[in-house]
Enzyme design. Structure first.
Site, PDB file in Angstrom:
ATOM      1  N   THR A 123       0.852  -1.191   0.000  1.00 20.96           N
ATOM      2  CA  THR A 123       0.000   0.000   0.000  1.00 20.96           C
ATOM      3  C   THR A 123       0.881   1.232   0.000  1.00 20.96           C
ATOM      4  O   THR A 123       1.894   1.277   0.697  1.00 20.96           O
ATOM      5  CB  THR A 123      -0.891   0.010   1.256  1.00 20.96           C
ATOM      6  N   GLY A 128      -7.164  -3.942   6.451  1.00 21.85           N
ATOM      7  CA  GLY A 128      -8.233  -3.078   5.960  1.00 21.85           C
ATOM      8  C   GLY A 128      -9.561  -3.297   6.652  1.00 21.85           C
ATOM      9  O   GLY A 128     -10.323  -2.351   6.884  1.00 21.85           O
ATOM     10  N   GLY A 185     -10.675  -3.907   0.436  1.00 22.23           N
ATOM     11  CA  GLY A 185     -10.292  -3.482   1.783  1.00 22.23           C
ATOM     12  C   GLY A 185     -10.623  -2.027   2.048  1.00 22.23           C
ATOM     13  O   GLY A 185     -11.586  -1.468   1.511  1.00 22.23           O
ATOM     14  N   ASP A 186      -9.802  -1.396   2.880  1.00 24.13           N
ATOM     15  CA  ASP A 186     -10.046  -0.015   3.287  1.00 24.13           C
ATOM     16  C   ASP A 186      -9.582   1.002   2.250  1.00 24.13           C
ATOM     17  O   ASP A 186     -10.087   2.126   2.208  1.00 24.13           O
ATOM     18  CB  ASP A 186      -9.308   0.266   4.600  1.00 24.13           C
ATOM     19  N   GLY A 222      -2.675  -1.281   6.495  1.00 26.05           N
ATOM     20  CA  GLY A 222      -2.720  -2.320   7.524  1.00 26.05           C
ATOM     21  C   GLY A 222      -3.874  -3.252   7.242  1.00 26.05           C
ATOM     22  O   GLY A 222      -4.248  -3.464   6.082  1.00 26.05           O
TER      23      GLY A 222
HETATM   24  N1  GLY Z   1      -4.852  -1.832   3.779  1.00 25.20           N
HETATM   25  C1  GLY Z   1      -4.861  -2.494   2.554  1.00 25.20           C
HETATM   26  C2  GLY Z   1      -5.913  -3.537   2.479  1.00 25.20           C
HETATM   27  O1  GLY Z   1      -6.337  -4.068   3.504  1.00 25.20           O
HETATM   28  O2  GLY Z   1      -6.315  -3.871   1.389  1.00 25.20           O
END
Ligand code: GLY
Length: 248
Positions: free
Chosen positions: A111, A164, A141-142, A162
């Site tokens: 990321t 997500g 994810g986030d 991290g």
């Molecule tokens: N933080 C990246 C994900 O969880 O996809």
């Protein structure tokens, strides 16, 4: 291999995000296209790429490199042996992978996030990712989630990396920005971490933030997180590869 990205600006509350994009290494470019050239805010990545191709030149490519393939093969060989990321944070998905080998897709991970404030206090945030090793096909994810992986408002901007699924549950970037109404970037990051760790423990998150006065906030509770920042005052770039739990 599916990439996600999100971007936003506080000035006009504009935002764009894409999820699940394959065959193109720059999901943030596509997210920005959605933000600037359409009235939408979120799109499926491959559909968004097709749309962008009507107006921009796009070089599609195979993003799987030999070193990544090697690491992926090693992770597959060790799947279920215990102690890994999936065992810790994605036990239910691990079970699916054990039962359905066809779900073990090739990787593209990592990321990268960025936050900025201009001389008038306008803020912006952006983030892009390939998720985590052996993530479920179709999992989002986030990173492309406004308020979770990235967020900017008149108080400041933040992005997270991290696990997500945890970052989404606490809208962690929005949580940091809200705290910057009264606190500095660093203070706000630490306050958000206290709440986050109270819920989800450690070894699962990193955040970068900037407040509207240009203050920088960085913290991670993971083993490492590279980060760099540049301020208007000294115009110097500070780069840190932080390999302990902590930040600036
Ligand atoms: N933080 C990246 C994900 O969880 O996809």
């Amino acid at each position: 291999m599916e990439l996600d990205a999100g971007i936003c600006k506080d000035l006009d509350l504009s935002t764009g995000s894409v999820a699940g994009m394959t065959e193109y290494a720059h999901p943030i470019t596509v997210a920005r296209f959605i933000m600037e050239e359409t009235n939408m805010v979120e799109m499926h990545g491959d559909r968004a790429l097709k749309l962008m191709e009507l107006y921009r030149e796009v070089r599609r490519e195979n993003l799987v490199t030999p070193p990544k393939l090697q690491r992926w093969a090693k992770m597959l060989a060790e799947l279920g042996a215990g102690g890994g990321y999936l065992e810790k944070h994605h036990q239910k998905e691990l079970r699916v992978l054990m039962e359905h080998p066809e779900y073990r897709r090739t990787p593209k991970i990592g990321t990268v996030g960025a936050v900025a404030v201009d001389s008038r206090g306008g803020t912006s945030a952006a983030s892009a990712t390939g998720g985590y090793w052996l993530k479920m096909p179709g999992r989002i994810g986030d990173t492309p989630a406004y308020g979770a992986g990235f967020y900017a408002d008149r108080n400041g901007a933040a992005t997270a990396t991290g696990v997500g699924e945890y970052a989404v549950r606490l809208l962690i970037s929005r949580s940091v920005a809200g705290r910057m109404k009264t606190g500095t970037a660093q203070h706000s990051v630490m306050a958000a971490f206290r709440e986050f760790e109270g819920r989800f423990g450690k070894d699962n998150l990193g955040i970068i933030a900037v407040d509207r006065r240009g203050g920088v906030g960085v913290y991670h509770n993971t083993e490492g997180m590279g980060h760099a920042f540049k301020t208007g005052r000294d115009r110097k770039t500070t780069v840190r590869i932080s390999v302990r739990q902590g930040g600036t």
